[in-house]
Design an enzyme around this catalytic site. Structure first.
Site, PDB file in Angstrom:
ATOM      1  N   LYS A 192      -8.354  -0.365  11.225  1.00  0.00           N
ATOM      2  CA  LYS A 192      -6.973  -0.520   9.744  1.00  0.00           C
ATOM      3  C   LYS A 192      -6.165   0.351   9.629  1.00  0.00           C
ATOM      4  CE  LYS A 192      -6.920  -0.929   5.135  1.00  0.00           C
ATOM      5  NZ  LYS A 192      -6.254  -0.072   4.329  1.00  0.00           N
TER       6      LYS A 192
ATOM      7  N   ASP B 299       2.533 -13.556  11.808  1.00  0.00           N
ATOM      8  CA  ASP B 299       1.766 -14.280  11.058  1.00  0.00           C
ATOM      9  C   ASP B 299       0.746 -12.884  11.447  1.00  0.00           C
ATOM     10  OD1 ASP B 299      -1.171 -14.649  11.297  1.00  0.00           O
ATOM     11  OD2 ASP B 299      -0.480 -16.947  12.499  1.00  0.00           O
TER      12      ASP B 299
ATOM     13  N   GLU C  26       0.619  -0.869  -0.031  1.00  0.00           N
ATOM     14  CA  GLU C  26      -0.588   0.069   0.153  1.00  0.00           C
ATOM     15  C   GLU C  26       0.747   0.965   0.455  1.00  0.00           C
ATOM     16  OE1 GLU C  26      -3.378  -0.034   2.787  1.00  0.00           O
ATOM     17  OE2 GLU C  26      -3.325   2.223   2.785  1.00  0.00           O
TER      18      GLU C  26
ATOM     19  N   HIS D  71      -2.376  10.122  -2.010  1.00  0.00           N
ATOM     20  CA  HIS D  71      -1.474   9.257  -2.594  1.00  0.00           C
ATOM     21  C   HIS D  71      -2.072   9.575  -4.234  1.00  0.00           C
ATOM     22  CE1 HIS D  71      -4.526   6.149   0.378  1.00  0.00           C
ATOM     23  NE2 HIS D  71      -3.026   6.589   1.166  1.00  0.00           N
TER      24      HIS D  71
HETATM   25  C1  MEV Z   1      -6.045   3.874   4.356  1.00  0.00           C
HETATM   26  O1  MEV Z   1      -5.715   2.478   4.139  1.00  0.00           O
HETATM   27  C2  MEV Z   1      -6.299   3.509   5.885  1.00  0.00           C
HETATM   28  C3  MEV Z   1      -7.102   4.821   6.467  1.00  0.00           C
HETATM   29  O2  MEV Z   1      -8.266   5.227   6.316  1.00  0.00           O
HETATM   30  C4  MEV Z   1      -7.818   5.030   8.039  1.00  0.00           C
HETATM   31  C5  MEV Z   1      -7.783   6.274   8.644  1.00  0.00           C
HETATM   32  O3  MEV Z   1      -8.814   6.884   7.307  1.00  0.00           O
HETATM   33  O4  MEV Z   1      -7.777   5.882   9.653  1.00  0.00           O
HETATM   34  C6  MEV Z   1      -6.639   6.637   5.912  1.00  0.00           C
END
Ligand code: MEV
Length: 417
Positions: free
Chosen positions: A258, A274, A80, A372
């Site tokens: 996430k 892992d 990513e 991005h």
């Molecule tokens: C993207 O992989 C992760 C984010 O969405 C985390 C967040 O929103 O805190 C940028």
């Protein structure tokens, strides 16, 4: 084409590739891109079954991490974009006020034995309670090396679980795994005590397996982010408000966590650990109260600076498994200069916090798309064939024009050439 390939697992790598070529639509070039690079193919062939190649993803180094006063270079393996840059940015902001202070619990993993069909639950519980010491000795006899290193079973918990279709018991073994992740040790121990538990309870031992909710193997990190470093009181306020949404809303909380795992998993992967175990543990831990909660928390101190804190399960090891076998993982551990599994757990906590702070700061100000899109434009420029300083020129043109596409990248390159 049939996917039933007799004896595939007995073939060597070259034979498997040949069969793959014959059976699939892959051409020579495709087969060549199932490449082996730095790692001796025989090592990879020993790690999983039916190996035909390796899958490379980028390994980047996050900079600026100061953890308990020590500088640490953080290896991150991830596909990513922006993850390494964001972690480095978050760490830089923490660094200005002393970096990360970290801590961890003992490295205790949990093994579960589920016992069903128990004729008399009360007597079964008493029987196991009375033989706890013997059960612990039996489990420990399965891993004398771990015991000699100061690890082993610390305790056993017994729970009666009522279920409409038949009650059962769960015995939980708490195993200090020292510098191992411990799945093998814990599973072996759970399997070893199960027959004795059956005898003592008159029941049937069904599942005998580690729990990934490693909430007795926690690592934490805290850092101060000065308001001036962040860009003023307004930014602190926005970050706090963004955090508040994650506190109360599962839809945001999932994304919040996430983002934390973007960083954590990249380091777990780079060190040959892992990723699924750590991810499962983190998400279950976050939801342990019955609703999804953020793994980080933030508040303002008396100076108006932002304090961030994280705590999460860190089921990772430095001995055994891919961490010892895979040369890249070994080099990554060496690079970090860590000696104990708890050091790795604490580094993961620091990375998770840095990652989250950087995401919240970006999201609550300009958004993350600008960064991005820059990376995306760069990828397109390279795909279009740009080389050397052409890459930056094509990126600049795409960003200026505001349309970022493969066709625009090709056109921009043509124009410069
Ligand atoms: C993207 O992989 C992760 C984010 O969405 C985390 C967040 O929103 O805190 C940028």
């Amino acid at each position: 084409m049939s996917s039933d390939i007799t004896g595939f697992y007995r073939m060597d790598i070259e034979e498997r590739r040949r069969v793959l070529r014959e059976r699939s639509g892959l051409d020579e070039e495709d087969i060549a891109s199932l490449s082996f690079s730095s790692c001796d193919p025989s090592i990879l062939d020993g790690m999983i079954e039916n190996v035909v190649g390796s899958f490379e993803i980028p390994l980047g180094i996050a900079t600026n991490f100061l953890i308990n006063g020590r500088d640490v270079l953080i290896p991150m393996a991830t596909e990513e974009p922006s993850v390494v840059a964001a972690a480095s940015k978050g760490a830089k902001m923490a660094r200005e006020s002393g970096g990360f202070e970290t801590w961890s619990s003992d490295p205790v993993m949990i093994g579960q034995v589920q016992i069903t069909d128990i004729p008399d639950m009360k007597r079964a519980l008493e029987a196991l309670e009375g033989k706890k010491g013997d059960l612990i000795d039996l489990a420990n006899s399965k891993d004398s090396l771990l015991v000699s290193l100061g690890g082993g079973v610390r305790d056993i918990d017994l729970r009666h679980i009522a279920h409409p279709e038949g009650d059962f018991m769960v015995a939980q073994l708490y195993v200090d795994c020292r510098d191992a992740m411990g799945a093998n040790a814990v599973n072996t121990m759970a399997e070893a005590v199960a027959p004795v538990m059956e005898e003592l309870t008159g029941g049937r031992a069904l599942l005998r397996i580690i729990s990934n909710l490693a909430d007795r193997r926690l690592s934490g990190a805290r850092a101060t982010f000065r308001k001036d470093t962040l860009g003023g009181e307004g930014v602190v306020d926005s970050i706090l408000k963004a955090f508040h949404l994650a506190e109360v809303d599962p839809y945001r909380c999932s994304t919040h966590n996430k983002g934390i795992m973007n960083g954590v998993s990249a380091v777990v992967r780079a060190t040959g650990n892992d990723t699924r175990a750590v991810e499962a543990g983190a998400h279950s831990f976050a939801a342990k109260t019955g609703s999804d909660k953020p793994l980080t928390r933030y508040w303002r101190d008396d100076n108006g600076d932002l304090i961030g804190e994280i705590e999460l399960p860190t089921a990772v090891g430095l001995v055994g498994g891919a961490t010892r076998v895979h040369p890249t993982a070994r080099a990554c551990v060496k690079l970090m200069g860590i000696k104990r599994a708890t050091d790795l757990g604490e580094a993961l906590a620091a990375v998770g916090l840095a990652q989250n702070l950087a995401a919240l700061k970006a999201l609550s100000s300009e958004g993350i798309q600008r960064g991005h899109m820059r990376l995306h434009a760069r990828n397109l420029a390279i795909q279009a064939g740009a080389e050397g300083d052409e890459v930056d020129r094509v990126v600049k043109k795409l960003l200026e024009d505001g349309t970022i596409s493969a066709t625009k990248a090709e056109k921009a390159l043509e124009l410069f050439r």
